[in-house]
Design an enzyme around this catalytic site. Structure first.
Site, PDB file in Angstrom:
ATOM      1  N   THR A 113       0.796  -1.051  -0.078  1.00 37.23           N
ATOM      2  CA  THR A 113      -0.098  -0.171  -0.025  1.00 37.23           C
ATOM      3  C   THR A 113       0.856   1.448   0.011  1.00 37.23           C
ATOM      4  O   THR A 113       1.850   1.196   0.497  1.00 37.23           O
ATOM      5  CB  THR A 113      -0.931   0.172   1.179  1.00 37.23           C
ATOM      6  N   ASP A 114       0.316   2.239  -0.547  1.00 36.56           N
ATOM      7  CA  ASP A 114       0.942   3.807  -0.736  1.00 36.56           C
ATOM      8  C   ASP A 114       0.950   4.302   0.928  1.00 36.56           C
ATOM      9  O   ASP A 114       1.946   5.077   1.412  1.00 36.56           O
ATOM     10  CB  ASP A 114       0.155   4.608  -1.485  1.00 36.56           C
ATOM     11  N   GLU A 115       0.107   3.585   1.926  1.00 40.56           N
ATOM     12  CA  GLU A 115       0.253   4.101   3.109  1.00 40.56           C
ATOM     13  C   GLU A 115       1.635   3.865   3.898  1.00 40.56           C
ATOM     14  O   GLU A 115       1.775   4.304   4.929  1.00 40.56           O
ATOM     15  CB  GLU A 115      -1.017   3.437   3.782  1.00 40.56           C
ATOM     16  N   TYR A 131      -1.556  -0.554  11.210  1.00 42.61           N
ATOM     17  CA  TYR A 131      -1.836  -1.060   9.668  1.00 42.61           C
ATOM     18  C   TYR A 131      -0.762  -0.910   8.977  1.00 42.61           C
ATOM     19  O   TYR A 131       0.066  -1.769   8.343  1.00 42.61           O
ATOM     20  CB  TYR A 131      -3.049  -0.557   9.083  1.00 42.61           C
ATOM     21  N   LYS A 180       2.403  -3.351   7.390  1.00 44.11           N
ATOM     22  CA  LYS A 180       2.629  -3.562   5.726  1.00 44.11           C
ATOM     23  C   LYS A 180       4.117  -3.098   5.430  1.00 44.11           C
ATOM     24  O   LYS A 180       4.687  -3.730   4.400  1.00 44.11           O
ATOM     25  CB  LYS A 180       1.585  -2.785   5.051  1.00 44.11           C
TER      26      LYS A 180
HETATM   27  P1  NAD Z   1     -10.047  -7.098   2.261  1.00 42.33           P
HETATM   28  O1  NAD Z   1      -9.824  -6.945   4.003  1.00 42.33           O
HETATM   29  O2  NAD Z   1     -11.040  -6.959   1.534  1.00 42.33           O
HETATM   30  O3  NAD Z   1      -9.490  -8.839   2.218  1.00 42.33           O
HETATM   31  C1  NAD Z   1      -8.538  -9.323   2.807  1.00 42.33           C
HETATM   32  C2  NAD Z   1      -8.688 -10.889   2.787  1.00 42.33           C
HETATM   33  O4  NAD Z   1      -7.484 -11.356   3.402  1.00 42.33           O
HETATM   34  C3  NAD Z   1     -10.063 -11.486   3.321  1.00 42.33           C
HETATM   35  O5  NAD Z   1     -10.698 -12.207   2.474  1.00 42.33           O
HETATM   36  C4  NAD Z   1      -9.605 -12.292   4.716  1.00 42.33           C
HETATM   37  O6  NAD Z   1     -10.267 -13.209   4.869  1.00 42.33           O
HETATM   38  C5  NAD Z   1      -8.126 -12.618   4.140  1.00 42.33           C
HETATM   39  N1  NAD Z   1      -7.300 -12.888   5.388  1.00 42.33           N
HETATM   40  C6  NAD Z   1      -6.909 -12.130   6.367  1.00 42.33           C
HETATM   41  N2  NAD Z   1      -6.015 -12.648   7.311  1.00 42.33           N
HETATM   42  C7  NAD Z   1      -5.865 -13.635   6.779  1.00 42.33           C
HETATM   43  C8  NAD Z   1      -4.750 -14.867   7.132  1.00 42.33           C
HETATM   44  N3  NAD Z   1      -4.126 -14.806   8.287  1.00 42.33           N
HETATM   45  N4  NAD Z   1      -4.983 -15.910   6.002  1.00 42.33           N
HETATM   46  C9  NAD Z   1      -5.641 -15.954   5.068  1.00 42.33           C
HETATM   47  N5  NAD Z   1      -6.270 -14.894   4.763  1.00 42.33           N
HETATM   48  C10 NAD Z   1      -6.178 -13.901   5.495  1.00 42.33           C
HETATM   49  O7  NAD Z   1      -8.562  -6.409   1.905  1.00 42.33           O
HETATM   50  P2  NAD Z   1      -8.438  -5.761   0.378  1.00 42.33           P
HETATM   51  O8  NAD Z   1      -8.881  -4.387   0.420  1.00 42.33           O
HETATM   52  O9  NAD Z   1      -8.789  -6.561  -0.572  1.00 42.33           O
HETATM   53  O10 NAD Z   1      -6.825  -5.867   0.191  1.00 42.33           O
HETATM   54  C11 NAD Z   1      -5.900  -6.686  -0.422  1.00 42.33           C
HETATM   55  C12 NAD Z   1      -4.502  -6.353  -0.181  1.00 42.33           C
HETATM   56  O11 NAD Z   1      -4.521  -5.060  -0.981  1.00 42.33           O
HETATM   57  C13 NAD Z   1      -4.191  -6.168   1.250  1.00 42.33           C
HETATM   58  O12 NAD Z   1      -2.991  -6.721   1.356  1.00 42.33           O
HETATM   59  C14 NAD Z   1      -4.111  -4.732   1.454  1.00 42.33           C
HETATM   60  O13 NAD Z   1      -3.215  -4.250   2.520  1.00 42.33           O
HETATM   61  C15 NAD Z   1      -3.779  -4.144   0.060  1.00 42.33           C
HETATM   62  N6  NAD Z   1      -4.218  -2.867  -0.123  1.00 42.33           N
HETATM   63  C16 NAD Z   1      -5.496  -2.481  -0.130  1.00 42.33           C
HETATM   64  C17 NAD Z   1      -5.879  -1.343  -0.719  1.00 42.33           C
HETATM   65  C18 NAD Z   1      -7.397  -0.984  -0.622  1.00 42.33           C
HETATM   66  O14 NAD Z   1      -7.864   0.239  -0.838  1.00 42.33           O
HETATM   67  N7  NAD Z   1      -8.315  -1.842  -0.463  1.00 42.33           N
HETATM   68  C19 NAD Z   1      -5.136  -0.266  -0.988  1.00 42.33           C
HETATM   69  C20 NAD Z   1      -3.823  -0.625  -0.754  1.00 42.33           C
HETATM   70  C21 NAD Z   1      -3.165  -1.847  -0.570  1.00 42.33           C
HETATM   71  P1  TYD Z   2     -10.433   4.282   4.443  1.00 45.74           P
HETATM   72  O1  TYD Z   2     -11.414   3.697   3.386  1.00 45.74           O
HETATM   73  O2  TYD Z   2     -10.580   3.607   5.615  1.00 45.74           O
HETATM   74  O3  TYD Z   2      -8.972   3.942   3.634  1.00 45.74           O
HETATM   75  P2  TYD Z   2      -7.552   4.384   4.205  1.00 45.74           P
HETATM   76  O4  TYD Z   2      -7.808   4.737   5.750  1.00 45.74           O
HETATM   77  O5  TYD Z   2      -6.801   3.172   4.148  1.00 45.74           O
HETATM   78  O6  TYD Z   2      -7.168   5.495   3.142  1.00 45.74           O
HETATM   79  O7  TYD Z   2     -10.705   5.667   4.426  1.00 45.74           O
HETATM   80  C1  TYD Z   2     -10.596   6.599   3.371  1.00 45.74           C
HETATM   81  C2  TYD Z   2     -10.581   8.171   3.857  1.00 45.74           C
HETATM   82  O8  TYD Z   2     -11.740   8.337   4.411  1.00 45.74           O
HETATM   83  C3  TYD Z   2      -9.603   8.283   4.934  1.00 45.74           C
HETATM   84  O9  TYD Z   2      -9.106   9.709   4.866  1.00 45.74           O
HETATM   85  C4  TYD Z   2     -10.504   8.246   6.369  1.00 45.74           C
HETATM   86  C5  TYD Z   2     -11.570   8.577   5.563  1.00 45.74           C
HETATM   87  N1  TYD Z   2     -12.996   8.043   6.375  1.00 45.74           N
HETATM   88  C6  TYD Z   2     -13.966   8.919   6.748  1.00 45.74           C
HETATM   89  O10 TYD Z   2     -13.814  10.108   6.787  1.00 45.74           O
HETATM   90  N2  TYD Z   2     -14.814   8.274   7.376  1.00 45.74           N
HETATM   91  C7  TYD Z   2     -15.307   6.965   7.497  1.00 45.74           C
HETATM   92  O11 TYD Z   2     -16.251   6.441   8.151  1.00 45.74           O
HETATM   93  C8  TYD Z   2     -14.186   6.126   7.152  1.00 45.74           C
HETATM   94  C9  TYD Z   2     -14.051   4.562   7.253  1.00 45.74           C
HETATM   95  C10 TYD Z   2     -13.114   6.838   6.446  1.00 45.74           C
END
Ligand code: NAD
Ligand code: TYD
Length: 343
Positions: free
Chosen positions: A124-126, A149, A153
């Protein structure tokens, strides 16, 4: 090609598994997922009977299950499995350290043992922390995570790098910006705003709502991972961004406009501790080296996403019956009754 995809019952993993099976008619996917609150077998229902997809419920921290699957012979591992929600990591960080760090370490060790040809870590960019008003995250930007988090990562990213340097494991890391699209669990900002707006519920906005995220449509992300998996260079990091910077407040307003709901639903709530102000990606490396660029304009992606949630109300309703209900109560109602004045 045989892929082990972990976390393939979550948001991005589900989209990626389907993307790969659609695109490559001869690829097989082993899908390992623990099915935490965020994993959902409903997401994979349309793959039932697909001989090229096998779902295994298991934990990436469990070396015996990972060993068994990798031992069957896999060409590559794509690791999506993670604890992913920043707010939950603030409340209970331990699960993040266990899955995100120890789980990654387990996968890397077993990948190395079996000489897997590619290991792709979805990060993630975070991990870069927060930006000021200008500048962009580059692959060379120092890691400065703010939340448990993002710290977990970042640690996992460093382990991938260490396994490349020490054992020559062909690991690659991608760091993407905020994804949105179908199957996203409704605790994250966009699906939360959409489902609340659809139900005439308040849209909780943290702090002043001027925090900026760079929104990436999930299908654009899947295409990028596919390219990096096949053509990325081992040992490298690739940033992936949508080129769609928007303030949270603007995003909430656009959701309400598309759904024809009043702006009065927007409700400011207490800010998240350590809330990063701005994320924005410089994706020129993946653009120049692999020819990738995002193709989905934000409003188009948002309309598609909203249409998906409108067509899948039961999917959201089922989630809201479960553990999520307690979480939502704790986050927005019980923790501080003044937070959501309208509730
Ligand atoms: P999500 O929370 O929707 O899904 C995570 C999945 O991982 C779930 O199906 C969960 O059951 C599974 N999981 C959790 N712990 C586990 C374990 N110990 N063993 C096996 N499976 C496990 O997450 P997402 O949004 O689909 O994100 C996927 C990946 O992308 C993550 O690594 C996250 O850090 C990265 N990512 C997500 C975003 C975003 O905007 N969603 C942005 C940047 C990076
Ligand atoms: P989120 O979807 O939790 O992603 P991330 O924190 O990983 O970027 O949040 C996106 C942005 O929205 C972040 O600036 C936090 C904000 N946010 C709210 O303002 N209200 C909410 O209820 C949530 C979940 C997030």
């Amino acid at each position: 090609m045989r892929l082990l995809v972990t976390g393939g019952a979550g948001f991005i993993g589900t989209n990626f598994v389907k993307y790969i099976l659609r695109k490559y008619s001869d690829y097989e996917v082993l899908n390992l997922d623990k099915l935490t609150y965020a994993g959902n077998l409903e997401n994979l229902k349309d793959l039932e009977g697909n001989q090229r997809h096998r779902f295994v419920r298991g934990d990436i921290c469990d070396a015996s299950v990972v060993e068994r699957l990798v031992g069957e012979g896999v060409d590559a591992i794509v690791n999506f499995a993670a604890e992913t929600h920043v707010d939950r990591s603030i409340e209970e960080p331990t699960a993040f350290v266990i899955t995100n760090i120890l789980g990654t370490q387990t996968l890397l060790t077993i990948a190395e043992k079996h000489k897997v040809r590619r290991y792709l870590q979805v990060s993630t960019d975070e991990v870069y922390g927060s930006l000021g008003e200008k500048d962009l995250f580059r692959e060379t930007t120092p890691l400065a995570p703010s939340s448990p988090y993002s710290a977990s990562k970042a640690a996992a990213d460093l382990l991938v790098q260490a396994h490349y340097s020490t054992y020559e494991l062909p690991g690659i890391t991608t760091r993407c910006s905020n994804n949105y699209g179908p199957f996203q669990f409704p605790e994250k900002l966009l699906p939360l705003l959409i489902s609340n707006a659809m139900n005439d519920q308040p849209l909780p906005i943290y702090g002043d709502g001027r925090h900026i995220r760079d929104w990436l449509y999930v299908e654009d992300h899947c295409r990028a991972i596919d390219l990096v998996l096949h053509r990325g260079k081992p040992g490298q990091v690739y940033n992936i961004g949508g080129g769609n910077e928007h303030q949270n407040l603007q995003v909430a307003r656009l959701v309400l406009e598309i759904l024809d709901k009043p702006e009065s639903l927007i409700t400011f709530v207490k800010d998240r501790p350590g809330h990063d102000r701005r994320y924005a990606i410089d994706a020129s490396k993946i653009q120049n080296e692999l020819g990738w660029c995002p193709v989905t304009p934000f409003e188009e992606g948002l309309r598609k996403t909203i249409a998906w949630y409108q067509n899948n109300k039961k999917w959201v309703a089922d989630i809201q019956q479960g553990e999520y209900q307690n979480y939502y109560q704790k986050m927005y109602v019980h923790r501080d009754e003044t937070l959501l004045k309208r509730l």
